[in-house]
Design a protein around this motif. Structure first.
Motif, PDB file in Angstrom:
ATOM      1  N   UNK A  98       3.581   8.821  -9.273  1.00 54.03           N
ATOM      2  CA  UNK A  98       2.850  10.086  -9.244  1.00 54.03           C
ATOM      3  C   UNK A  98       1.440   9.869  -8.727  1.00 54.03           C
ATOM      4  N   UNK A  99       1.000  10.733  -7.826  1.00 49.89           N
ATOM      5  CA  UNK A  99      -0.348  10.635  -7.254  1.00 49.89           C
ATOM      6  C   UNK A  99      -1.061  11.974  -7.400  1.00 49.89           C
ATOM      7  N   UNK A 100      -2.074  12.195  -6.578  1.00 52.94           N
ATOM      8  CA  UNK A 100      -2.884  13.404  -6.706  1.00 52.94           C
ATOM      9  C   UNK A 100      -2.070  14.666  -6.481  1.00 52.94           C
ATOM     10  N   UNK A 101      -1.143  14.636  -5.552  1.00 47.86           N
ATOM     11  CA  UNK A 101      -0.388  15.849  -5.257  1.00 47.86           C
ATOM     12  C   UNK A 101       1.067  15.581  -4.883  1.00 47.86           C
ATOM     13  N   UNK A 102       1.553  14.336  -5.056  1.00 50.13           N
ATOM     14  CA  UNK A 102       2.907  13.995  -4.629  1.00 50.13           C
ATOM     15  C   UNK A 102       3.600  13.076  -5.634  1.00 50.13           C
ATOM     16  N   UNK A 103       4.939  13.132  -5.592  1.00 55.96           N
ATOM     17  CA  UNK A 103       5.771  12.122  -6.226  1.00 55.96           C
ATOM     18  C   UNK A 103       6.432  11.346  -5.096  1.00 55.96           C
ATOM     19  N   UNK A 104       6.241  10.020  -5.091  1.00 57.20           N
ATOM     20  CA  UNK A 104       6.788   9.169  -4.039  1.00 57.20           C
ATOM     21  C   UNK A 104       7.901   8.304  -4.616  1.00 57.20           C
ATOM     22  N   UNK A 105       9.024   8.222  -3.888  1.00 55.40           N
ATOM     23  CA  UNK A 105      10.171   7.419  -4.300  1.00 55.40           C
ATOM     24  C   UNK A 105      10.268   6.202  -3.397  1.00 55.40           C
ATOM     25  N   UNK A 157       0.841  -1.193   0.000  1.00 52.62           N
ATOM     26  CA  UNK A 157       0.000   0.000   0.000  1.00 52.62           C
ATOM     27  C   UNK A 157       0.878   1.246   0.000  1.00 52.62           C
ATOM     28  N   UNK A 158       0.550   2.183  -0.868  1.00 46.73           N
ATOM     29  CA  UNK A 158       1.314   3.417  -0.968  1.00 46.73           C
ATOM     30  C   UNK A 158       0.864   4.427   0.074  1.00 46.73           C
ATOM     31  N   UNK A 159       1.787   5.292   0.469  1.00 50.70           N
ATOM     32  CA  UNK A 159       1.472   6.331   1.456  1.00 50.70           C
ATOM     33  C   UNK A 159       0.457   7.315   0.895  1.00 50.70           C
ATOM     34  N   UNK A 178       9.650   5.225   2.388  1.00 52.61           N
ATOM     35  CA  UNK A 178       9.198   5.909   1.182  1.00 52.61           C
ATOM     36  C   UNK A 178       9.304   7.424   1.369  1.00 52.61           C
ATOM     37  N   UNK A 179       9.976   8.083   0.442  1.00 49.09           N
ATOM     38  CA  UNK A 179      10.124   9.534   0.472  1.00 49.09           C
ATOM     39  C   UNK A 179       9.160  10.164  -0.536  1.00 49.09           C
ATOM     40  N   UNK A 180       8.549  11.264  -0.157  1.00 50.59           N
ATOM     41  CA  UNK A 180       7.588  11.929  -1.035  1.00 50.59           C
ATOM     42  C   UNK A 180       7.872  13.420  -1.099  1.00 50.59           C
ATOM     43  N   UNK A 181       7.499  14.014  -2.237  1.00 51.99           N
ATOM     44  CA  UNK A 181       7.650  15.452  -2.428  1.00 51.99           C
ATOM     45  C   UNK A 181       6.366  15.990  -3.028  1.00 51.99           C
ATOM     46  N   UNK A 182       5.918  17.139  -2.542  1.00 56.68           N
ATOM     47  CA  UNK A 182       4.696  17.752  -3.034  1.00 56.68           C
ATOM     48  C   UNK A 182       4.917  18.340  -4.423  1.00 56.68           C
ATOM     49  N   UNK A 187      10.924   4.065 -13.432  1.00 62.41           N
ATOM     50  CA  UNK A 187      12.012   3.482 -12.644  1.00 62.41           C
ATOM     51  C   UNK A 187      13.317   4.173 -12.983  1.00 62.41           C
ATOM     52  N   UNK A 188      14.058   4.599 -11.963  1.00 58.49           N
ATOM     53  CA  UNK A 188      15.358   5.233 -12.153  1.00 58.49           C
ATOM     54  C   UNK A 188      16.464   4.208 -11.989  1.00 58.49           C
ATOM     55  N   UNK A 189      17.050   3.760 -13.107  1.00 56.90           N
ATOM     56  CA  UNK A 189      18.081   2.726 -13.062  1.00 56.90           C
ATOM     57  C   UNK A 189      19.281   3.168 -12.230  1.00 56.90           C
TER      58      UNK A 189
END
Length: 381
Positions: A251-258, A229-231, A268-272, A241-243
């Motif tokens: 990508x989600x509604x308002x964030x990019x999660x790594x 389950x994603x945050x 899991x790190x996320x940025x708005x 995917x970043x090799x």
């Protein structure tokens, strides 16, 4: 007769490398061995000289130095390029919304539109190649299809190609069809929205609208590894995917999660995205820059090393943001009934991709509202 014992002790001051070389030269005549030993000794001493060291520094690691230099230049260019990109818009006629794109060569891009349903019961949202002849499709019907492009199919396509070398196509059937896990969520919300392949581990990542990330072993077939389950689990519609970084970006509604699937979800790190409400519709890696396409027609650029968005060189207080052109919108009955009083609609950036050189960015999409019919395509360079 007793055999004469020959001492193998090396003389004082004789290099160890020379001793080993002498024993390798036993089959040759003594004068050849002596000559070889003399040259070997000179070679050994020269390797330990200042001249040899300087020459080694100049020539031996030259390839590695050039590779490092090229990598540094690509990284430098990746960080500077977004600030000088300029748009050249293209007409796609009456096509409805471009959801996928990929460069074929330095001047051609293949696109996938909203009309793709072959082999599935609903739209195909994503396709990922897992080998030279195997591809996986992800559909709105909650399934993933495995497709094989055989030599027979290629020959059939070549036979139908016309004299002007316009690319032709042939129809194929899927080799296997797998449903994503539905036991933990609402089965009607398990729509596969995006796929991304990890070539190093032969693993395929997938995101579904129920907020889950799925990982599959993908070689000759599909074998499930895990689901997590994603945050940020609303509107998970894009994945890459970043090799170089060994992480997936969702990508989600308002964030990019790594996320790294082998690490706990707490890591899991996320940025708005800085644009709330419209959602993130496409995401990609190029060097250390993560390019983000939004539902409002914007392109944002996140530096994963510095952990911040690139700044606008003309406005230090704001982030760098590129805005897509107007595209084409069909003024049909739906538009006349519900949207005719709205003068303009932003085009969601559903897909974007860099060419091999990293100097050209193809961007495409269409209106965000599902009821509207239209498209956008542009080359930023």
């Amino acid at each position: 007769m007793a055999r004469k014992t020959v001492s193998r002790k090396r003389k004082v001051g004789e290099p160890k490398d020379q001793q080993q070389l002498d024993w390798c030269q036993v089959p040759y005549k003594r004068n050849c061995a002596s000559c070889s030993s003399h040259h070997a000794q000179q070679w050994w001493y020269s390797r330990h000289s200042v001249v040899w060291a300087l020459r080694g520094r100049e020539f031996r690691p030259q390839q590695q130095h050039e590779l490092r230099l090229q990598r540094s230049l690509r990284g430098f260019a990746a960080g500077r390029l977004p600030g000088i990109l300029r748009e050249r818009e293209f007409s796609l006629g009456r096509l409805n919304k471009v959801f996928a794109s990929q460069w074929l060569n330095y001047r051609q891009v293949v696109c996938g539109t909203k009309c793709n349903t072959d082999g599935h019961n609903d739209w195909i949202f994503s396709i990922a190649w897992i080998s030279d002849n195997l591809a996986v499709s992800g559909s709105r019907d909650g399934s993933m299809g495995l497709w094989e492009v055989t030599e027979e199919v290629m020959s059939q396509a070549e036979r139908t190609q016309n004299d002007e070398a316009v690319p032709s196509y042939a129809h194929i059937s899927h080799r296997a069809l797998k449903d994503i896990p539905k036991e933990l969520t609402n089965p009607y919300n398990c729509k596969v929205r995006a796929l991304a392949f990890n070539t190093n581990h032969k693993e395929l990542g997938a995101v579904s609208l129920d907020g889950y990330f799925h990982l599959w072993k993908a070689e000759h077939n599909l074998c499930k590894i895990l689901s997590t389950k994603l945050t940020h689990c609303k509107e998970n519609v894009c994945l890459t995917y970043g090799q170089d970084w060994s992480v997936y970006a969702v990508g989600s509604q308002a964030h990019v999660s790594f996320l790294d699937p082998r690490q706990p979800t707490t890591s899991i790190k996320s940025v708005s995205s800085r644009e709330r409400g419209s959602g993130i519709r496409s995401v990609s890696f190029y060097e250390h820059i993560v390019t983000v396409g939004t539902g409002q027609g914007s392109l944002l650029f996140y530096d994963i090393r510095a952990q911040r968005f690139l700044e606008n060189p003309l406005n230090r207080d704001g982030i760098l943001k590129l805005t897509t052109g107007k595209g084409w919108l069909n003024h049909d009955e739906t538009w006349r009934s519900y949207f005719s009083d709205i003068h303009s609609f932003p085009n969601a950036v559903y897909t974007h991709c860099y060419d091999e050189s990293g100097t050209k960015l193809f961007v495409a999409g269409g209106p965000l509202c599902s009821g509207l019919h239209g498209n956008y395509a542009g080359l930023w360079s």
